[in-house]
Design an enzyme around this catalytic site. Structure first.
Site, mmCIF file in Angstrom:
data_model
loop_
_atom_site.group_PDB
_atom_site.id
_atom_site.type_symbol
_atom_site.label_atom_id
_atom_site.label_comp_id
_atom_site.label_asym_id
_atom_site.label_seq_id
_atom_site.Cartn_x
_atom_site.Cartn_y
_atom_site.Cartn_z
ATOM 1 N N LYS A 101 -75.613 -41.883 86.649
ATOM 2 C CA LYS A 101 -76.706 -41.129 87.365
ATOM 3 C C LYS A 101 -76.410 -41.405 88.757
ATOM 4 O O LYS A 101 -76.770 -40.434 89.550
ATOM 5 C CB LYS A 101 -77.788 -42.079 86.711
ATOM 6 C CG LYS A 101 -78.427 -41.553 85.454
ATOM 7 C CD LYS A 101 -79.307 -42.551 85.019
ATOM 8 C CE LYS A 101 -79.450 -42.298 83.322
ATOM 9 N NZ LYS A 101 -80.460 -43.287 82.758
ATOM 10 N N GLN A 149 -83.709 -48.685 83.696
ATOM 11 C CA GLN A 149 -82.799 -48.311 82.806
ATOM 12 C C GLN A 149 -83.366 -49.414 81.493
ATOM 13 O O GLN A 149 -83.453 -50.473 81.464
ATOM 14 C CB GLN A 149 -81.461 -48.612 83.141
ATOM 15 C CG GLN A 149 -80.166 -48.501 82.448
ATOM 16 C CD GLN A 149 -80.282 -46.846 81.974
ATOM 17 O OE1 GLN A 149 -80.285 -46.101 82.924
ATOM 18 N NE2 GLN A 149 -79.939 -46.636 80.638
ATOM 19 N N ASP A 197 -88.690 -40.359 84.486
ATOM 20 C CA ASP A 197 -88.389 -40.500 83.109
ATOM 21 C C ASP A 197 -89.377 -40.090 82.155
ATOM 22 O O ASP A 197 -89.418 -39.663 81.052
ATOM 23 C CB ASP A 197 -88.073 -41.888 82.912
ATOM 24 C CG ASP A 197 -86.384 -42.126 82.753
ATOM 25 O OD1 ASP A 197 -85.709 -40.895 82.384
ATOM 26 O OD2 ASP A 197 -85.996 -43.123 82.782
#
Ligand code: NAD
Length: 281
Positions: free
Chosen positions: A51, A95, A118
């Site tokens: 990422k 994460q 997200d």
């Protein structure tokens, strides 16, 4: 049978994002993404590195807040509140998975919905269910974009989604429903998985079990989307579909690697850019 090339499409999207980022910079805006990485799970570290690299190549600023696995929940929440208030950061990503002492839901709900790139905050989940504009989880969004690229319209199709997690299956179900597909969703307690997959025009699987979907479970000419990522003992990366035997029966299929994976990262960049554009208003 045609391969749905997620790698090629993600490269195309990244090039466009690079251009858009350049234009935003001319207006004094550098899109920024903050990542919270807790513990030392090797897969999580790999994903975060990928990422970071994608941000770098597209001109998005990124910062990773690395924390030890024994960190307190309060410390994570404090960091998120600090980033929530940082005007230079547009997107926040935690994460997953987090260590067991941390309440994941509480952490995700601390991110302000405007920076929830997200799409895991209940506010954005609600928007997705209602079909309103918000942030959509990157993996299912990437699947929709891949279908769109190949002019595959889910409208009226019988789609079987296998896997019903909050980050993959459930948002996938909602996106498909919003696109007017008829959706069957299966999970670990589904009595007869093959019954559902066999009658589907499209099978989308995100479970994490190699060879879960075999040739006899898929109808002739079906579209097969493999979200699963599994590392075999010999080091090979495979999906949840027995690709070799299933592919000849399909009209379209995604490979692993090179299918949904690269699309997930491209959608994260796109969501970050979308969040950064708020600053224009
Ligand atoms: P998860 O463990 O949270 O959820 C798995 C889901 O599969 C659950 O709903 C469970 O009920 C269901 N399931 C388990 N065994 C089953 C079976 N035998 N039959 C039917 N359903 C079954 O996992 P997740 O986080 O949703 O991830 C799923 C897979 O997708 C993993 O392989 C993960 O690595 C992969 N993934 C890929 C991407 C990507 O970018 N390509 C992104 C996220 C997750």
């Amino acid at each position: 049978m045609q391969i749905l090339d997620g790698k090629a499409l993600s490269d195309k999207i990244k090039n466009r994002i690079k251009e858009e980022t350049k234009k935003l910079k001319e207006k004094g805006i550098v899109p920024g993404l903050a990542v919270i990485l807790v513990g030392d799970d090797p897969a999580s570290h790999t994903y975060v590195r990928m990422k970071e690299k994608a941000c770098e190549t597209t001109g998005i600023y990124s910062i990773v807040h690395k924390m030890p696995s024994d960190i307190s929940e309060e410390k994570i929440l404090e960091t998120i509140r600090m980033i929530n208030n940082n005007p230079n950061i547009d997107g926040i990503l935690v994460q997953l998975p987090l260590p067991p002492q941390i309440d994941t839901q509480k952490v995700l709900e601390t991110i302000v919905p405007e920076k929830d790139v997200d799409g895991f905050h209940p506010f954005n989940v609600g928007k997705l269910v209602l079909g309103l504009d918000g942030f959509v989880p990157c993996t299912p969004l990437g699947v929709m974009r891949l279908l769109e690229e190949y002019e595959i319209d889910p409208k009226g199709l019988d789609v079987c989604v296998v896997g019903a997690s909050n980050i993959v299956g459930k948002p996938m179900l909602n996106l498909l429903l919003n696109a007017f597909a008829t959706v069957d969703i299966c999970h670990i307690f589904t009595k007869d998985l093959a019954f559902h997959t066999k009658r589907a025009d499209m099978v989308i699987v995100g479970v994490g079990k190699p060879n879960l979907i075999t040739a006899d479970m898929v109808k002739e000419g079906a579209i097969v989307i493999d979200i699963g990522i599994n590392r075999l003992e010999d080091g090979r990366l495979v999906g949840d579909v027995d690709f070799e035997n299933v592919a000849p029966k399909t009209s379209y299929i995604t490979p692993v690697p090179g299918g949904v994976g690269p699309m997930t990262i491209a959608m994260l960049l796109e969501n970050t850019l979308k969040a950064a554009k708020r600053r224009l208003k």
